[in-house]
Motif scaffolding. Structure first.
Motif, PDB file in Angstrom:
ATOM      1  N   HIS A 173      39.784 110.339 -36.106  1.00  8.08           N
ATOM      2  CA  HIS A 173      39.132 109.295 -35.317  1.00  8.08           C
ATOM      3  C   HIS A 173      39.987 108.794 -34.167  1.00  8.08           C
ATOM      4  O   HIS A 173      39.515 108.677 -33.048  1.00  8.08           O
ATOM      5  N   ALA A 174      41.255 108.461 -34.453  1.00  8.74           N
ATOM      6  CA  ALA A 174      42.076 107.873 -33.388  1.00  8.74           C
ATOM      7  C   ALA A 174      42.558 108.935 -32.402  1.00  8.74           C
ATOM      8  O   ALA A 174      42.458 108.760 -31.192  1.00  8.74           O
ATOM      9  N   LEU A 175      43.041 110.043 -32.944  1.00  9.69           N
ATOM     10  CA  LEU A 175      43.684 111.024 -32.074  1.00  9.69           C
ATOM     11  C   LEU A 175      42.755 111.597 -30.989  1.00  9.69           C
ATOM     12  O   LEU A 175      43.167 111.683 -29.830  1.00  9.69           O
ATOM     13  N   PRO A 176      41.515 111.976 -31.328  1.00 11.59           N
ATOM     14  CA  PRO A 176      40.653 112.513 -30.261  1.00 11.59           C
ATOM     15  C   PRO A 176      40.525 111.549 -29.093  1.00 11.59           C
ATOM     16  O   PRO A 176      40.409 111.975 -27.939  1.00 11.59           O
ATOM     17  N   ASN A 177      40.562 110.254 -29.362  1.00 11.28           N
ATOM     18  CA  ASN A 177      40.450 109.283 -28.280  1.00 11.28           C
ATOM     19  C   ASN A 177      41.752 109.124 -27.509  1.00 11.28           C
ATOM     20  O   ASN A 177      41.756 108.628 -26.395  1.00 11.28           O
ATOM     21  N   ALA A 178      42.852 109.502 -28.158  1.00  8.21           N
ATOM     22  CA  ALA A 178      44.143 109.340 -27.492  1.00  8.21           C
ATOM     23  C   ALA A 178      44.516 110.587 -26.706  1.00  8.21           C
ATOM     24  O   ALA A 178      45.464 110.577 -25.938  1.00  8.21           O
ATOM     25  N   ILE A 179      43.755 111.680 -26.898  1.00  8.15           N
ATOM     26  CA  ILE A 179      44.113 112.957 -26.278  1.00  8.15           C
ATOM     27  C   ILE A 179      44.292 112.827 -24.763  1.00  8.15           C
ATOM     28  O   ILE A 179      45.274 113.295 -24.208  1.00  8.15           O
ATOM     29  N   GLY A 180      43.348 112.168 -24.107  1.00  8.04           N
ATOM     30  CA  GLY A 180      43.407 112.062 -22.650  1.00  8.04           C
ATOM     31  C   GLY A 180      44.739 111.496 -22.171  1.00  8.04           C
ATOM     32  O   GLY A 180      45.482 112.164 -21.457  1.00  8.04           O
ATOM     33  N   PRO A 181      45.065 110.254 -22.594  1.00  7.25           N
ATOM     34  CA  PRO A 181      46.357 109.698 -22.195  1.00  7.25           C
ATOM     35  C   PRO A 181      47.535 110.562 -22.629  1.00  7.25           C
ATOM     36  O   PRO A 181      48.509 110.697 -21.889  1.00  7.25           O
ATOM     37  N   ILE A 182      47.426 111.191 -23.818  1.00  4.21           N
ATOM     38  CA  ILE A 182      48.573 111.967 -24.300  1.00  4.21           C
ATOM     39  C   ILE A 182      48.806 113.194 -23.427  1.00  4.21           C
ATOM     40  O   ILE A 182      49.938 113.444 -23.002  1.00  4.21           O
ATOM     41  N   ILE A 230      42.127 118.585 -16.632  1.00  2.00           N
ATOM     42  CA  ILE A 230      41.037 119.436 -17.122  1.00  2.00           C
ATOM     43  C   ILE A 230      40.919 119.314 -18.642  1.00  2.00           C
ATOM     44  O   ILE A 230      39.819 119.176 -19.179  1.00  2.00           O
ATOM     45  N   VAL A 231      42.057 119.330 -19.328  1.00  6.46           N
ATOM     46  CA  VAL A 231      42.011 119.181 -20.786  1.00  6.46           C
ATOM     47  C   VAL A 231      41.371 117.837 -21.137  1.00  6.46           C
ATOM     48  O   VAL A 231      40.502 117.753 -22.004  1.00  6.46           O
ATOM     49  N   ALA A 232      41.768 116.783 -20.422  1.00  3.34           N
ATOM     50  CA  ALA A 232      41.216 115.453 -20.713  1.00  3.34           C
ATOM     51  C   ALA A 232      39.707 115.439 -20.489  1.00  3.34           C
ATOM     52  O   ALA A 232      38.961 114.845 -21.268  1.00  3.34           O
ATOM     53  N   ILE A 233      39.245 116.132 -19.463  1.00  5.70           N
ATOM     54  CA  ILE A 233      37.799 116.179 -19.197  1.00  5.70           C
ATOM     55  C   ILE A 233      37.094 116.951 -20.303  1.00  5.70           C
ATOM     56  O   ILE A 233      36.075 116.520 -20.841  1.00  5.70           O
ATOM     57  N   LEU A 234      37.659 118.089 -20.667  1.00  5.28           N
ATOM     58  CA  LEU A 234      37.004 118.920 -21.684  1.00  5.28           C
ATOM     59  C   LEU A 234      36.949 118.209 -23.032  1.00  5.28           C
ATOM     60  O   LEU A 234      36.038 118.426 -23.818  1.00  5.28           O
ATOM     61  N   CYS A 235      37.941 117.379 -23.318  1.00  4.82           N
ATOM     62  CA  CYS A 235      37.984 116.711 -24.615  1.00  4.82           C
ATOM     63  C   CYS A 235      37.063 115.505 -24.660  1.00  4.82           C
ATOM     64  O   CYS A 235      36.824 114.958 -25.728  1.00  4.82           O
TER      65      CYS A 235
END
Ligand SMILES: Nc1ncnc2c1ncn2[C@@H]1O[C@H](COP(=O)(O)OP(=O)(O)O)[C@@H](O)[C@H]1O
Ligand code: SF4
Ligand SMILES: [Mg+2]
Lengths: 615, 311
Positions: free
Chosen positions: B227-236, B299-304
């Protein structure tokens, strides 16, 4: 409901405290004792901060942040939840007790498809396989009257509307057949016309599944539809408990009485006598064919994203125009156009017959002074670092060159005008309650001595009893100062109470303009009818009796290139006409309606509508 | 949307090539003069200028240079007279080894520590991690490198002070060459990644949807990872890309200190000898690498993110 047997929920002497930054414990909820019988719906009602959510969450053995259960017991379905280790609680949450949050839009994970989240409780508790869970979810979607029940689960939260998300969250809570479901203000964030659909869906599943529920709300009329018993809370303590009828019709405590009075239909204010004016005088403010939106403007003067499409109205001195419409219908944009904060793409705004510049920086000081805007959210409108006296004093200096003791005296007079003690002048906004902040906000607007006050949802963020008092103040001020208001709200009850004339916006277009008398009359635009019929009444059984007047269910978008914007939701529409041509404007006595059917057609319509309403 | 990002990156790269070329014009003086020295005859100078096309207007030279770049013809080094590509290839490989190894060590470790700190927020472990990251951030890389050399090479004699060897016949050799440069660089880039990861995961853990998931009975591991990590992917991923681009700068200092034969040192040498074609090429490589990192993070942030993906 049976009173024999063991209750499903039993709170006894519950106390919850929070540890502040200094390490001091502060009790926020004390001595709560209540029971919920199996199959019963108990409502927790009270204003914000009264501890409703805190108590509701304790039934999941959960406390937020630095809060903890510091006394008493919580028993649900035979389990003692206070003091139970986290791992054991986890086994109960989502299986024995489940939770529907106030804002489903925030409670759904934006990154995951809806179906995955809906069936997650069933999967983490190992209750069923994925296939069985998905089947069951689709069944619940159907029972909750969600459109496209078979595919809605494949979508992401941002792809469905708020009302649908709220129902999807209920499906998520019900998927494990829990013994207890907690609904925390599940319809507060919704428009009335959506709220009624969601309430109906909730009521139907709760009845069909025999669910035991705790329903948290600040809205007595909503609670009256859904609950068997009501528990009134104030400042973290139980004020009064009883069956719905007892609380509504025989309230014992003063506070409960005030709550019931605030929820009951308001007595309309005495209409203002017309101010003396010459026949030839132009109205105080007049808007003509205003089109406004965002993005660039094309050759025809149409913006890329159209928010307002052709709005015209006039407000005479000392009169009140009420503007109602659902969220996103363009109400605030309208106020911003009048105030000069949003330049219209075409059309004009006249003040005393003189056309105002679209942008505020081109308007002169006198024009600025005469039109003042009061914002919805006093919290963000007031600078937290500026004292109340200074906030009110600045416009005094700017518009009236008042300084020193003159200014101080005027600040005190204004505070008195909004019924606040003079001592408040030295305080910072952070030290005030919500109602006080809104009064300061009002005093600041009055400091300019305006002729027209634009009030944008000024009571929406306030609790009912406080909102009631602010509204009374506005009515008094109008009488004392001869002010004209443009009063924007989504609450048709408020408009009825205060407005001389009402404009109903739908999708940025005025669908009806009615005088106070005409509004009470029988003939209205189908959307106005829907709005009126959707406002919950303070009597049990209203929900069952209410049919979706003139609406065919789901709230579709209002994005229509041509034709009537209400077409997709209108139960009496004429396909081939309404979706092709813009509705003609029909003018009657004190009333204009933009609908193809006209007054005659609408008069005949209720009969047509009966057959057209889907289940 | 992705096409827009890539287009933007390409445009930026093009503008950068203009800047690089303009800078080399400014700092270059006259390469022919530089080659022939102070006392060359005017005729010789003019001949060489013509041969090097230095007599053409600068926009023509720019186009010729850009065309060459696009065709993979990087020009000839003024000093060694060898093609730039021949000079560059082994150095680039060496630098990529260093950077790749650093990334391979630091990214997983930083993410792990960042997530751990977020999950155990306020604990002793969390405070220790944040103290350590603040400590490392505030010390420049050359100090770290010097300290390491003093400890591991001078005092303990475990590792050589220089990493110029290219003899990787055994794992032992590899470890000897890479340990110190990689550790130094990792220290520099990890601190930022840990802090950003921790902040992003903390934010997500505080959200309503994580509370809602907790109230569904979701166990802690799934709460964090599902739950938390998918939302943090962009900033990470953005933090990772930024940190790795810091690595590009760090590589220069570290390669010089450890005498590691990579691109950065080639660049430093090229600047001191005013070897223009070489400088231009290396500058373009650094810019391209930076843009590639940042763009792929976007691009990764957009795809996620389904809100950006389904538009
Ligand atoms: N995490 C928290 N930290 C500090 N105070 C809190 C916290 N949660 C709630 N409170 C306080 O407890 C009281 C009750 O809050 P709440 O249960 O949310 O009320 P309601 O749901 O009726 O609006 C309020 O005064 C609120 O400020
Ligand atoms: S114009 Fe047609 S669709 Fe629109 S409100 Fe009237 S009847 Fe309904
Ligand atoms: Mg609440």
């Amino acid at each position: 409901m049976t009173l024999s047997g063991d209750p499903l929920v039993r709170l006894a002497g519950l106390e919850i405290s929070v540890r502040d930054a200094q390490g001091q414990d502060k009790i926020i909820v004390r001595d709560i004792s209540l029971e919920v019988q199996p199959g019963e719906v108990l409502a927790l009602i009270g204003e914000s901060g009264s501890g409703k959510t805190t108590i509701a969450l304790s039934m999941l053995g959960y406390t937020r942040g630095a809060c903890r259960i510091s006394g008493g017991t919580v028993e649900v379905a035979g389990h003692r939840l206070d003091g139970l280790p986290e791992a054991r609680l986890r086994g109960l949450r989502g299986r024995v007790v489940s939770y529907v949050a106030q804002s489903a839009a925030a409670a759904f994970n934006p990154m995951l498809p809806i179906m995955r989240q809906v069936i997650e409780p069933a999967l983490v508790h190992g209750l069923m396989t994925r296939e069985v869970a998905e089947d069951k979810a689709r069944g619940l979607f159907r029972a909750l009257a969600l459109p496209r029940p078979d595919t809605v689960g494949d979508r992401y939260p941002h792809q469905v509307s708020g009302g649908q998300l709220q129902r999807l969250m209920a499906a998520m809570a019900l998927i494990t057949d829990p013994a207890l479901v907690i609904f925390d203000e599940p319809t507060t964030a919704l428009d009335v016309t959506t709220q009624i659909e969601v309430l109906k869906a909730f009521k139907a599943v709760v009845r069909d599944l025999g669910t035991t529920a705790v329903y948290v709300s600040h809205d007595l009329a909503v609670v009256a539809q859904i609950a068997d018993r009501i528990c009134v809370l104030r400042d973290g303590m139980v004020q009064e408990q009883g069956r719905v009828e007892e609380i509504l019709f025989l309230p014992r405590q003063d506070y409960t009485r005030a709550l019931v009075a605030a929820a009951a239909a308001r007595v309309p204010a005495a209409p203002m006598p017309d101010l003396p004016r010459d026949a030839g005088d132009p109205p105080l403010i007049q808007m003509r064919d205003v089109v406004a939106g965002y993005g660039g403007v094309d050759a025809q003067g149409n913006p890329q994203v159209r928010i307002l499409g052709g709005v015209s109205f006039a407000i005479e001195r000392g009169k009140v125009l009420g503007v109602i419409g659902e969220s996103g219908s363009g109400k605030s944009t309208l106020a911003r156009v009048v105030a000069g904060l949003h330049a219209p793409a075409s059309g004009r705004v006249n003040l005393d017959g003189y056309t105002l510049e679209g942008e505020i920086r081109h308007r002169d000081k006198e024009q600025l002074r005469r039109i003042q805007l009061v914002f919805q959210n006093a919290d963000t409108a007031l600078n937290p670092a500026v004292s109340v006296g200074e906030a009110i004093g600045r416009p005094l200096t700017f518009f009236h060159a008042l300084r020193g003791t003159d200014r101080k005296a005027e600040v005190v007079r204004l505070l008195d005008l909004v019924r606040l003690p003079a001592a408040l002048a030295g305080r910072l906004p952070g030290e005030l309650s919500g109602g006080q902040k809104q009064r300061v906000n009002l005093a600041r607007a009055l400091a300019a001595r305006p002729d027209l006050l634009l009030c944008d949802e000024v009571t929406s963020a306030l609790d009912p009893v406080v909102a009631e008092a602010v509204l009374d103040l506005l009515i008094d001020l109008r009488r004392e100062l001869g002010l004209a208001y443009m009063f924007i709200t989504h609450d048709i009850g408020i408009v009825r109470a205060i407005a001389d004339e009402v404009m109903v916006l739908y999708g940025g277009v005025p669908v009806e303009l009615a005088s106070h008398e005409a509004l009470e009359g029988p003939l209205h635009h189908p959307y106005t009818r829907l709005l009126m019929a959707s406002v919950p009444e303070l009597r049990p059984g209203w929900l069952e009796a209410a049919n979706s007047a003139f609406s065919c269910g789901s709230s579709a978008g209002a994005g229509h290139a041509a034709g009537c914007r209400f077409f997709q939701r209108c139960a009496i529409s004429r396909p081939g006409l309404c979706d092709v041509l813009d509705p003609a404007v029909h003018v009657g006595a004190g009333q204009t309606i933009a609908c193809h059917l006209g007054f005659d057609g609408l008069q005949a319509a209720p009969r047509i509508a009966q057959g057209a309403i889907p289940a | 949307m992705i096409a827009k990002r890539v287009g933007g990156a390409l445009l930026t790269l093009f503008l950068l090539s203009l800047v690089v070329f303009a800078m080399s014009l400014l700092m270059g003086g006259d390469a022919a003069e530089a080659m022939l020295g102070q006392n060359a005859t005017p005729e010789a100078l003019a001949g060489l200028r013509a041969a090097m096309h230095l007599d053409q207007p600068s926009w023509q030279r720019y186009l010729a240079w850009l065309g060459g770049l696009l065709r993979g013809d990087l020009g000839v080094s003024l000093i060694t007279k060898l093609p730039v590509s021949t000079l560059l290839a082994p150095r680039l490989l060496a630098s990529l080894q260093l950077a790749g190894l650093t990334a391979a060590v630091s990214v997983p470790l930083a993410l792990f520590l960042g997530i751990l700190a977020a999950v155990r927020r306020g604990s002793l472990l969390d405070r220790a991690i944040s103290m350590a990251t603040i400590g490392v951030v505030s010390v420049p890389e050359f100090v770290i490198a010097t300290l390491m050399v003093l400890i591991f090479a001078v005092r303990l004699h475990w590792l050589p002070a220089l990493s110029s060897s290219r003899d990787f016949s055994s794992l032992h050799d590899v470890v000897r060459v890479f340990t110190m440069p990689v550790l130094c660089l990792a220290c520099v880039v990890m601190a930022q990644m840990i802090r950003m990861t921790r902040a992003a995961v903390c934010d997500a853990l505080d959200s309503s949807y994580v509370e809602a998931a907790r109230l569904k009975g979701v166990p802690p591991r799934r709460l964090v990872l599902g739950h938390a990590l998918p939302n943090a992917i962009g900033p990470i991923v953005n933090a990772v890309a930024l940190s790795l681009s810091v690595l590009l700068g760090g590589v220069i200092v570290i390669e010089v200190i450890f005498n590691y034969p990579g691109v950065a040192r080639l660049m430093v040498d090229a600047v001191s000898t005013r070897d223009l074609p070489l400088i231009q090429t290396v500058a373009m490589i650094f810019s391209a690498a930076y843009l590639m990192l940042v763009t792929s993070a976007d691009i990764v942030a957009i795809l996620c993110n389904p809100r950006l993906r389904h538009r």
